[in-house]
Scaffold this active site. Structure first.
Site, PDB file in Angstrom:
ATOM      1  N   LYS A 192       0.731  -1.254   0.125  1.00  0.00           N
ATOM      2  CA  LYS A 192       0.113  -0.215   0.217  1.00  0.00           C
ATOM      3  C   LYS A 192       0.947   1.269   0.011  1.00  0.00           C
ATOM      4  O   LYS A 192       0.680   2.299  -0.661  1.00  0.00           O
ATOM      5  CB  LYS A 192      -1.080  -0.027   1.177  1.00  0.00           C
ATOM      6  CG  LYS A 192      -1.972  -1.167   1.581  1.00  0.00           C
ATOM      7  CD  LYS A 192      -2.703  -1.297   2.528  1.00  0.00           C
ATOM      8  CE  LYS A 192      -2.245  -1.274   3.763  1.00  0.00           C
ATOM      9  NZ  LYS A 192      -1.210  -2.510   4.120  1.00  0.00           N
ATOM     10  N   ARG A 204     -10.054   0.917   8.301  1.00  0.00           N
ATOM     11  CA  ARG A 204      -9.399  -0.652   8.448  1.00  0.00           C
ATOM     12  C   ARG A 204     -10.464  -1.165   9.296  1.00  0.00           C
ATOM     13  O   ARG A 204     -10.240  -2.285   9.719  1.00  0.00           O
ATOM     14  CB  ARG A 204      -8.097  -0.322   9.473  1.00  0.00           C
ATOM     15  CG  ARG A 204      -7.001  -0.970   9.009  1.00  0.00           C
ATOM     16  CD  ARG A 204      -5.826  -0.790   9.827  1.00  0.00           C
ATOM     17  NE  ARG A 204      -4.647  -1.366   9.832  1.00  0.00           N
ATOM     18  CZ  ARG A 204      -3.656  -1.065   9.360  1.00  0.00           C
ATOM     19  NH1 ARG A 204      -3.650   0.147   8.671  1.00  0.00           N
ATOM     20  NH2 ARG A 204      -2.604  -1.806   9.303  1.00  0.00           N
ATOM     21  N   ARG A 234      11.754  -5.254   4.875  1.00  0.00           N
ATOM     22  CA  ARG A 234      11.410  -4.091   4.663  1.00  0.00           C
ATOM     23  C   ARG A 234      12.402  -3.152   5.358  1.00  0.00           C
ATOM     24  O   ARG A 234      12.787  -3.613   6.868  1.00  0.00           O
ATOM     25  CB  ARG A 234      10.059  -3.542   4.984  1.00  0.00           C
ATOM     26  CG  ARG A 234       9.781  -2.105   5.137  1.00  0.00           C
ATOM     27  CD  ARG A 234       8.217  -1.734   5.128  1.00  0.00           C
ATOM     28  NE  ARG A 234       7.857  -2.316   6.111  1.00  0.00           N
ATOM     29  CZ  ARG A 234       6.378  -2.295   6.434  1.00  0.00           C
ATOM     30  NH1 ARG A 234       5.719  -1.614   5.578  1.00  0.00           N
ATOM     31  NH2 ARG A 234       5.965  -2.927   7.474  1.00  0.00           N
ATOM     32  N   ARG A 243      11.246  -1.352  11.019  1.00  0.00           N
ATOM     33  CA  ARG A 243       9.875  -1.103  11.853  1.00  0.00           C
ATOM     34  C   ARG A 243      10.023  -2.192  13.160  1.00  0.00           C
ATOM     35  O   ARG A 243      10.174  -3.473  12.790  1.00  0.00           O
ATOM     36  CB  ARG A 243       8.644  -1.128  11.112  1.00  0.00           C
ATOM     37  CG  ARG A 243       8.464   0.259  10.489  1.00  0.00           C
ATOM     38  CD  ARG A 243       7.311   0.368   9.671  1.00  0.00           C
ATOM     39  NE  ARG A 243       5.994  -0.090  10.269  1.00  0.00           N
ATOM     40  CZ  ARG A 243       4.963  -0.360   9.281  1.00  0.00           C
ATOM     41  NH1 ARG A 243       4.884   0.381   8.366  1.00  0.00           N
ATOM     42  NH2 ARG A 243       3.852  -0.905   9.783  1.00  0.00           N
ATOM     43  N   ARG A 271      -0.823  -9.047  13.010  1.00  0.00           N
ATOM     44  CA  ARG A 271      -1.341  -8.032  12.280  1.00  0.00           C
ATOM     45  C   ARG A 271      -1.923  -8.733  11.163  1.00  0.00           C
ATOM     46  O   ARG A 271      -2.933  -8.171  10.592  1.00  0.00           O
ATOM     47  CB  ARG A 271      -0.277  -7.217  11.721  1.00  0.00           C
ATOM     48  CG  ARG A 271       0.478  -6.276  12.670  1.00  0.00           C
ATOM     49  CD  ARG A 271       1.911  -5.775  12.054  1.00  0.00           C
ATOM     50  NE  ARG A 271       1.983  -4.958  11.025  1.00  0.00           N
ATOM     51  CZ  ARG A 271       3.052  -4.791  10.014  1.00  0.00           C
ATOM     52  NH1 ARG A 271       4.221  -4.918  10.918  1.00  0.00           N
ATOM     53  NH2 ARG A 271       2.859  -4.109   8.965  1.00  0.00           N
TER      54      ARG A 271
END
Ligand code: AP5
Length: 219
Positions: free
Chosen positions: A13, A87, A127, A160, A171
């Site tokens: 996203k 969400r 990431r 992160r 998640r």
């Protein structure tokens, strides 16, 4: 143009939003980025959000809706791309109410980035993000020119804290339980245009699919 991007963690996203805003001149409104900025600034909102984010749960709707309403109200007439919001179905209904109250505006298009779950862990654990400008990289798929350093401003890239495998799995569960129903909310809603996009492809191929849909609407 007002766009919502939906998709599981790691669907891309943030990556696609940055490309959409660069091409179409829209504003990128990422609830996750705003929450992380609040945390760095040490605000009450940031403190409230911390434990939810670190465990992979959703921050309560009443905190998020007010925060995003403020950001949306400040956006210009050119429009915006929402990343990470709404969400929950409640957040989606609140967003509709907010837009309707403002000159009968609405969400023009929803892009639903679909990714196979076995891809998620690889994308999340690899990431790396720039704490300065927010640029997002991947140690294998989207490497910076110099390892560990942001191409834009030379800042050292970070991982992160919620990208550990345990939190990523939570998640994903949260996404399935609370966010997947938002796709149906938009699909069942009159006047909403929802496009399912295959987000398993590489980032440039996904962008090409996204731009094809958006170009058709822009003309
Ligand atoms: P948030 O920051 O929104 O996290 P998320 O939705 O889990 O999404 P991510 O940012 O992890 O993934 P992404 O889809 O943007 O993928 P990216 O482009 O970075 O939210 C964090 C937390 O904040 C939540 O858990 C919650 O606690 C809270 N929160 C936020 N909004 C909330 C709300 N509305 N209500 C309640 N709580 C809220 O890509 C991932 C990696 O893959 C990158 O390394 C990238 O380089 C790579 N990549 C991207 N696309 C591709 C591709 N096509 N091929 C190969 N690699 C790719």
């Amino acid at each position: 143009m007002r766009i919502v991007l939906l998709g599981a963690p790691g669907a891309g996203k943030g990556t696609q939003c940055k490309r959409i805003v660069a091409k179409y001149g829209l504003l990128h409104l990422s609830s996750g980025d705003i929450l992380r900025q609040e945390r760095v600034a040490g605000t009450e909102l940031g403190k409230k959000a911390q434990s939810y984010m670190d465990s992979g749960a959703l921050v309560p709707d009443e905190v998020i809706v007010g925060m995003m309403a403020g950001a949306i109200n400040k956006a210009s007439e050119a429009g915006f791309v929402l990343d990470g919001f709404p969400r929950t179905v409640h957040q989606a209904a609140e967003l509709d109410r907010l837009l309707k109250a403002s000159d009968e505006k609405k969400i023009d298009v929803v892009l639903n980035l679909q990714i196979d779950e076995q891809m998620v862990a690889q994308r999340m654990t690899g990431r790396r993000s720039c704490p300065q400008c927010g640029a997002v990289y991947h140690i294998e798929n989207l490497k910076p020119k110099v390892e560990g350093i942001c191409d834009n401003d030379g800042t050292e890239l970070i991982q992160r804290p919620d990208d550990s495998i345990e939190v990523v799995m939570n998640r994903l569960k949260t996404y399935r339980r609370q966010t997947e129903p938002v796709v149906d909310y938009y699909k069942n809603k009159n006047g909403s245009t929802v496009y399912d996009i295959d987000a398993n492809k590489d980032a440039d191929e996904v962008s090409a699919l996204v731009f094809e849909k958006l170009d058709a609407l822009w003309l």
